[in-house]
Scaffold this active site. Sequence first.
Site, PDB file in Angstrom:
ATOM      1  N   ASP A 201      10.692  34.166 -76.156  1.00 43.97           N
ATOM      2  CA  ASP A 201      11.143  33.097 -77.050  1.00 43.97           C
ATOM      3  C   ASP A 201      10.850  31.776 -76.335  1.00 43.97           C
ATOM      4  O   ASP A 201      11.500  31.435 -75.353  1.00 43.97           O
ATOM      5  CB  ASP A 201      12.646  33.274 -77.307  1.00 43.97           C
ATOM      6  CG  ASP A 201      13.237  32.112 -78.093  1.00 43.97           C
ATOM      7  OD1 ASP A 201      12.539  31.110 -78.323  1.00 43.97           O
ATOM      8  OD2 ASP A 201      14.424  32.211 -78.462  1.00 43.97           O
ATOM      9  N   GLN A 204      12.429  26.658 -76.694  1.00 45.25           N
ATOM     10  CA  GLN A 204      12.928  25.546 -75.864  1.00 45.25           C
ATOM     11  C   GLN A 204      11.992  25.272 -74.687  1.00 45.25           C
ATOM     12  O   GLN A 204      12.303  24.453 -73.825  1.00 45.25           O
ATOM     13  CB  GLN A 204      14.358  25.870 -75.402  1.00 45.25           C
ATOM     14  CG  GLN A 204      15.107  24.752 -74.694  1.00 45.25           C
ATOM     15  CD  GLN A 204      15.333  23.519 -75.549  1.00 45.25           C
ATOM     16  OE1 GLN A 204      15.547  23.620 -76.751  1.00 45.25           O
ATOM     17  NE2 GLN A 204      15.270  22.345 -74.966  1.00 45.25           N
ATOM     18  N   LYS A 227      10.560  21.558 -82.963  1.00 52.40           N
ATOM     19  CA  LYS A 227      11.095  21.254 -81.626  1.00 52.40           C
ATOM     20  C   LYS A 227      10.012  20.711 -80.696  1.00 52.40           C
ATOM     21  O   LYS A 227      10.274  20.397 -79.538  1.00 52.40           O
ATOM     22  CB  LYS A 227      11.750  22.496 -81.019  1.00 52.40           C
ATOM     23  CG  LYS A 227      13.024  22.877 -81.791  1.00 52.40           C
ATOM     24  CD  LYS A 227      13.888  23.930 -81.151  1.00 52.40           C
ATOM     25  CE  LYS A 227      14.127  23.821 -79.688  1.00 52.40           C
ATOM     26  NZ  LYS A 227      15.404  24.391 -79.264  1.00 52.40           N
ATOM     27  N   CYS A 365      24.265  27.938 -81.111  1.00 51.36           N
ATOM     28  CA  CYS A 365      23.700  29.224 -81.563  1.00 51.36           C
ATOM     29  C   CYS A 365      23.574  30.211 -80.408  1.00 51.36           C
ATOM     30  O   CYS A 365      22.614  31.009 -80.375  1.00 51.36           O
ATOM     31  CB  CYS A 365      22.353  29.053 -82.245  1.00 51.36           C
ATOM     32  SG  CYS A 365      22.433  28.052 -83.726  1.00 51.36           S
TER      33      CYS A 365
END
Length: 407
Positions: A201, A204, A227, A365
Site C-alpha cells: 500500500d 502515503q 494524495k 482510518c
Amino acid sequence: MGTFDIHKVREDFPILNRTVNGKPLIYFDNGATTHKPKQVIDAIVNYYADMNSNVHRGVHYLSQISTDAFELTRRKVQAFIHAKNEHEIIITKGTTEAMNIIATCYGRPFIGADDEIIISAMEHHSNIVPWQMLCDEKGCKLRVIPMDEKGELDIEAYRLLFSDRTKLVSFTYVSNALGTINPVREMIQIAHERQVPVVLDAAQAIQHLKIDVQELDVDFLAFSGHKMYGPTGVGVLYGKEELLNKMPPYQGGGDMIKDVTFEKTTYNELPFKFEAGTPNIEAGICLAHAIDYIDNLGIEAIKTYEDGLLAYATDRLSHIEGIRFIGTAAHKSSVISFVVDGIHPYDIGVLLDKLGIAVRTGHHCAQPVMNQFGIPGTVRLSLAMYNTKEEVDIFIAALERAVRMLK
Ligand code: PMP
C-alpha cells in the site's frame, strides 16, 4: 530535474492564497488529500473545454485525443514507478478499489479455507477490511505483524508468522497514522524466500519517496491520485503481468471484453480486463499532470525538503508541555501524530480551525493503531511539499494558545 524553490511551488497552488476564518489557510491535512497545482487544475478545465469524449471507443477525433491522453497517463505511471510493462498499470478509483480488486480477483481464486494472509498492525482500514471480507467468505485467516511502542513493526515476529498456509502478505510502505517508513525491501524479500506474493500500500509513500517496483520486486502496488497532487477518483493498481493474467476480471461491462454473445463472453487483455465501464476520464488524464509536476521538481528534492520540515516541526512540537508523540520510529515520513495530556484531540482541532489551521483529528482510518496506543485518536499533522517552517511556527503558537485554553 529542477531545483526546489518553495516560493515558486507555493505560487502554483491557488488554494494557498485563500483565508479560513479570516486567517491565511495553513493546510496540514495532506494525509487526507493534497491540494492541486494550477497545472493540474488547468488540465481539468482544458479536458472539458477541449477534449471531452469517451475513451477506447470512437473513431472520431475527440475520442482519439482523449484516449491518447488517458493512455499517456498509463505510460507516465509506468515510468514513475518503473514498471516493466505498460499493461501492468491498471487505472482504478483509488487505493481502496485497488485493494478490493486484489482481494476479490486474487483472493477468491487463490486463497482458500484455512489459508493465511499476513497484514500489519498499522494498516489503514482499506488494507484490513477487504481481507476480512475475504476471510468471511472463504474461511481463511488474518495474521497480524505486531508493532512496538515506537510504531515500528517487529520483523522477527513477522518471519515467524509464515506457515505453509501463508498465501499473501499485504502491508503499508508508510503509515498514514504514524508516519513510520517500513523496511519494505527486507519484508518483501522475507516473503519471497517463502514464495509468497506481496501487496504494498503506497498511498502515503508515493508522493514522498522514490518507488521502483522492479527494484523492490513487489508483486502488487496501490496508490491514489488525490494524495499525490492529482485529482480524486483515480488511482493505480500495479501488478506483475503473470499474476494479473491469471486473475479473473473484477467487474463485467464495456471495455473489459473481447467478444460477447449470449452463450459466451471472452475477456479483453491487460490492462482493460480490469477496467470495466467508462473510467473517470478527466481524473485519469490529469493524473499525468500531477506526475509531471512531481517529476519536474524531482521526488528526491521534494523528499529532502519535506524531511527537513518534518524534523523542524517535530523538534518544535517536542517543547509543548504534556505532548506525547504517537509514533516515534527511527525512519519517518511526512506525518506527526500526537496527543496532549488531558485534552481531547478534537478540541485542539476545532480551536486550530478557528485560526485557519487544518489538521486531522481522530483515528485516521487506522482504529487498531489507536487501540494499541490506548487512545481514541490523535492530532495529526501531515506535511506536503508546499508547507513551510513559517507555517509550523504559526501552528506552534496557535497550539500553545489552544493548550493554555483547554487545560
Ligand atoms: N492506505 C493508506 C496508507 C492511506 O493513507 C489511504 C488514504 N488515507 C488509503 C489507503 C486509502 O486511500 P483512498 O481513500 O484514496 O482509496
